[in-house]
Design an enzyme around this catalytic site. Structure first.
Site, PDB file in Angstrom:
ATOM      1  N   ASN A  32      36.662 -48.534  25.338  1.00 49.11           N
ATOM      2  CA  ASN A  32      35.594 -47.725  25.960  1.00 49.11           C
ATOM      3  C   ASN A  32      35.431 -46.368  25.263  1.00 49.11           C
ATOM      4  OD1 ASN A  32      37.705 -46.197  26.903  1.00 49.11           O
ATOM      5  ND2 ASN A  32      37.490 -46.791  29.049  1.00 49.11           N
ATOM      6  N   LEU A  33      36.244 -46.139  24.246  1.00 53.98           N
ATOM      7  CA  LEU A  33      36.186 -44.906  23.438  1.00 53.98           C
ATOM      8  C   LEU A  33      36.355 -43.633  24.275  1.00 53.98           C
ATOM      9  CD1 LEU A  33      33.439 -45.787  20.757  1.00 53.98           C
ATOM     10  CD2 LEU A  33      35.924 -45.987  20.566  1.00 53.98           C
ATOM     11  N   GLN A  34      36.960 -43.784  25.467  1.00 50.15           N
ATOM     12  CA  GLN A  34      37.227 -42.584  26.271  1.00 50.15           C
ATOM     13  C   GLN A  34      38.283 -41.718  25.603  1.00 50.15           C
ATOM     14  OE1 GLN A  34      38.220 -43.349  30.390  1.00 50.15           O
ATOM     15  NE2 GLN A  34      36.082 -43.881  30.786  1.00 50.15           N
ATOM     16  N   PHE A  72      46.221 -52.786  24.772  1.00 52.07           N
ATOM     17  CA  PHE A  72      46.734 -51.407  24.742  1.00 52.07           C
ATOM     18  C   PHE A  72      45.939 -50.491  25.653  1.00 52.07           C
ATOM     19  CE2 PHE A  72      47.527 -53.143  20.503  1.00 52.07           C
ATOM     20  CZ  PHE A  72      48.863 -52.831  20.312  1.00 52.07           C
ATOM     21  N   THR A 116      56.190 -50.121  28.719  1.00 49.55           N
ATOM     22  CA  THR A 116      56.794 -48.826  28.396  1.00 49.55           C
ATOM     23  C   THR A 116      58.220 -48.678  28.910  1.00 49.55           C
ATOM     24  OG1 THR A 116      56.644 -46.459  28.917  1.00 49.55           O
ATOM     25  CG2 THR A 116      55.692 -47.928  30.502  1.00 49.55           C
ATOM     26  N   TYR A 140      52.714 -43.648  35.887  1.00 42.94           N
ATOM     27  CA  TYR A 140      52.406 -44.367  34.647  1.00 42.94           C
ATOM     28  C   TYR A 140      53.352 -45.570  34.506  1.00 42.94           C
ATOM     29  CZ  TYR A 140      52.589 -45.491  29.703  1.00 42.94           C
ATOM     30  OH  TYR A 140      52.619 -46.171  28.509  1.00 42.94           O
ATOM     31  N   ILE A 206      59.428 -26.141  24.657  1.00 37.72           N
ATOM     32  CA  ILE A 206      60.450 -27.151  24.967  1.00 37.72           C
ATOM     33  C   ILE A 206      60.503 -27.277  26.492  1.00 37.72           C
ATOM     34  CG2 ILE A 206      62.929 -27.686  24.818  1.00 37.72           C
ATOM     35  CD1 ILE A 206      62.913 -25.816  22.265  1.00 37.72           C
ATOM     36  N   PHE A 207      60.132 -28.463  26.995  1.00 36.67           N
ATOM     37  CA  PHE A 207      60.048 -28.632  28.451  1.00 36.67           C
ATOM     38  C   PHE A 207      61.429 -28.868  29.060  1.00 36.67           C
ATOM     39  CE2 PHE A 207      55.494 -30.342  27.799  1.00 36.67           C
ATOM     40  CZ  PHE A 207      54.990 -29.051  27.779  1.00 36.67           C
ATOM     41  N   GLY A 283      58.425 -35.647  36.193  1.00 40.31           N
ATOM     42  CA  GLY A 283      58.512 -37.086  35.904  1.00 40.31           C
ATOM     43  C   GLY A 283      59.329 -37.455  34.677  1.00 40.31           C
TER      44      GLY A 283
HETATM   45  N1  UDP Z   1      58.005 -32.404  25.213  1.00 41.30           N
HETATM   46  C1  UDP Z   1      58.235 -31.036  25.073  1.00 41.30           C
HETATM   47  N2  UDP Z   1      57.176 -30.232  24.722  1.00 41.30           N
HETATM   48  C2  UDP Z   1      55.926 -30.718  24.518  1.00 41.30           C
HETATM   49  C3  UDP Z   1      55.703 -32.111  24.651  1.00 41.30           C
HETATM   50  C4  UDP Z   1      56.766 -32.921  25.006  1.00 41.30           C
HETATM   51  O1  UDP Z   1      59.349 -30.553  25.250  1.00 41.30           O
HETATM   52  O2  UDP Z   1      55.005 -29.923  24.239  1.00 41.30           O
HETATM   53  C5  UDP Z   1      59.132 -33.276  25.578  1.00 41.30           C
HETATM   54  C6  UDP Z   1      58.915 -34.083  26.840  1.00 41.30           C
HETATM   55  O3  UDP Z   1      59.305 -33.361  27.982  1.00 41.30           O
HETATM   56  C7  UDP Z   1      59.778 -35.313  26.571  1.00 41.30           C
HETATM   57  C8  UDP Z   1      59.726 -35.477  25.045  1.00 41.30           C
HETATM   58  O4  UDP Z   1      59.285 -34.214  24.541  1.00 41.30           O
HETATM   59  O5  UDP Z   1      61.109 -35.062  26.941  1.00 41.30           O
HETATM   60  C9  UDP Z   1      58.772 -36.556  24.598  1.00 41.30           C
HETATM   61  O6  UDP Z   1      57.552 -36.353  25.278  1.00 41.30           O
HETATM   62  P1  UDP Z   1      56.215 -37.116  24.885  1.00 41.30           P
HETATM   63  O7  UDP Z   1      55.120 -36.582  25.754  1.00 41.30           O
HETATM   64  O8  UDP Z   1      56.012 -37.051  23.407  1.00 41.30           O
HETATM   65  O9  UDP Z   1      56.518 -38.640  25.211  1.00 41.30           O
HETATM   66  P2  UDP Z   1      57.000 -39.354  26.587  1.00 41.30           P
HETATM   67  O10 UDP Z   1      58.497 -39.284  26.578  1.00 41.30           O
HETATM   68  O11 UDP Z   1      56.358 -38.671  27.720  1.00 41.30           O
HETATM   69  O12 UDP Z   1      56.510 -40.759  26.418  1.00 41.30           O
END
Ligand code: UDP
Length: 329
Positions: A32-34, A72, A116, A140, A206-207, A283
């Site tokens: 759908n090219l969204q 996909f 996944t 997800y 870094i999350f 999450g």
């Molecule tokens: N992450 C991060 N900073 C960002 C994007 C992702 O620290 O700007 C971390 C995220 O919390 C996870 C890892 O990198 O632990 C991989 O995240 P990504 O979104 O690439 O893939 P996912 O694990 O969600 O499929």
């Protein structure tokens, strides 16, 4: 064979299309090219439409003698799925129901489904095996797990054979430098790091650095997108040769923390990429590492890109030459 690739204009889908064409298969794409990009398609016949629309599905299956389907088409952002669960359940589950209805109606018996690592949630064991407990920590993963269950029942009822491939962290880009990762907005780690390297953004956040991991940042198993594509084709061939419906993990079996990935990217690019610690993202499990022994043994899968340096180098080739992605206007 003639393969319908749903979501073929997306990141993994476009690498799948390239891999099928390189192996002399015919390709039909429904997208759908969204979030996908028309210019990511290196060939094949494109239908622009949504899987939730039975009419377009009927048209695609009537106009083409499809031997097998690879799906996909989905929304795939963990963070967004926590904010908007219904969007994920509606798009990711209903689309597959409509697709399976159409496959059943048109007598198509094989599907490889993009699942996944998020189906596992917070894992009990490392590396994770296919038989381990599935308890998603985000919508997800829940939506993909629901589809795996739907596939199981549709196999029993309609004889549609499936392979569900649970990928860990897809990354990298085709070595031809023509296709790669381009999401808008970008949320994935490696493209964001490389955008910080090419100056498209200032820094990488870094999350969380308070996870129960060696350096406190999340650990993931990074697997090259072209290796994912080769596993899909092997899975299709196995089904065509009478293989039964199965689920496989796809990863490299090696974990890298967010901080380690940033360090490898600094080494590969030669750029001192700026990084800053921020709050955790909703999450996110602390560690996700795959055991892909089953795919290696049963599919004969041989991942070619098993060093993070090489994976990031392929991604850098794409990002440094396409700093704004496909840049379609
Ligand atoms: N992450 C991060 N900073 C960002 C994007 C992702 O620290 O700007 C971390 C995220 O919390 C996870 C890892 O990198 O632990 C991989 O995240 P990504 O979104 O690439 O893939 P996912 O694990 O969600 O499929």
């Amino acid at each position: 064979m003639k393969v319908l690739v749903c979501g073929g204009a997306g990141y993994i889908g476009s690498h799948m299309v390239a891999h099928l064409l390189e192996n002399n298969h015919e390709v039909v794409v429904l997208d759908n090219l969204q979030t996908g990009h028309k210019s990511s398609l290196l060939g094949g016949k494109l239908y622009v439409g949504d899987l939730r629309d039975s009419e377009i599905l009927d048209k695609v299956f009537s106009e083409n003698k499809i031997d097998a389907v690879i799906d996909f088409a989905a929304n795939s952002l963990v963070g967004e799925s926590v904010e908007k669960p219904l969007k994920y359940f509606e798009n990711n589950i209903y689309s597959v129901i409509k697709l399976l209805e159409a496959m059943n109606k048109h007598g198509v018996k094989y599907i490889v489904f993009s699942s996944t690592a998020a189906t596992y949630g917070e894992p009990e064991n490392t590396p994770i095996q296919e038989e381990d407990k599935t308890f998603p920590t985000n919508p997800y993963g829940e939506s993909k797990l629901a589809v795996e269950k739907i596939l199981k029942w549709c196999d029993r009822a309609y004889g549609i054979k499936y392979t569900a491939l649970r990928y860990f962290n897809a990354c990298g880009a085709h070595t031809n430098g023509k296709i790669g990762e381009d999401h808008s907005p970008e949320t994935h780690l490696i493209p964001i790091i490389l955008q910080a390297a090419s100056g498209v953004r200032e820094k990488i956040m870094i999350f969380g650095d308070d996870y129960n991991t060696a350096d406190g940042s999340c650990v993931r198993d990074y697997v090259h997108v072209s290796d994912l594509a080769s596993a899909h084709l092997l899975a299709l061939k196995r089904l065509q040769n009478g293989g039964d419906s199965k689920i496989y993990n796809l990863g490299n079996g090696k974990g890298f923390s967010v901080k380690e990935v940033i360090d490898v990217a600094r080494k590969v690019t030669g750029i001192d990429i700026k990084a800053e610690v921020a709050a955790r993202r909703a999450g996110d499990p602390a560690t996700l590492i795959a055991s892909s022994e089953k795919a290696i043994k049963e599919l004969g899968w041989e991942p070619k890109f098993n060093s993070l340096e090489t994976i990031i180098a392929t991604a850098w080739k794409w990002h440094s030459s396409h700093p704004h992605g496909y840049d379609e206007k």
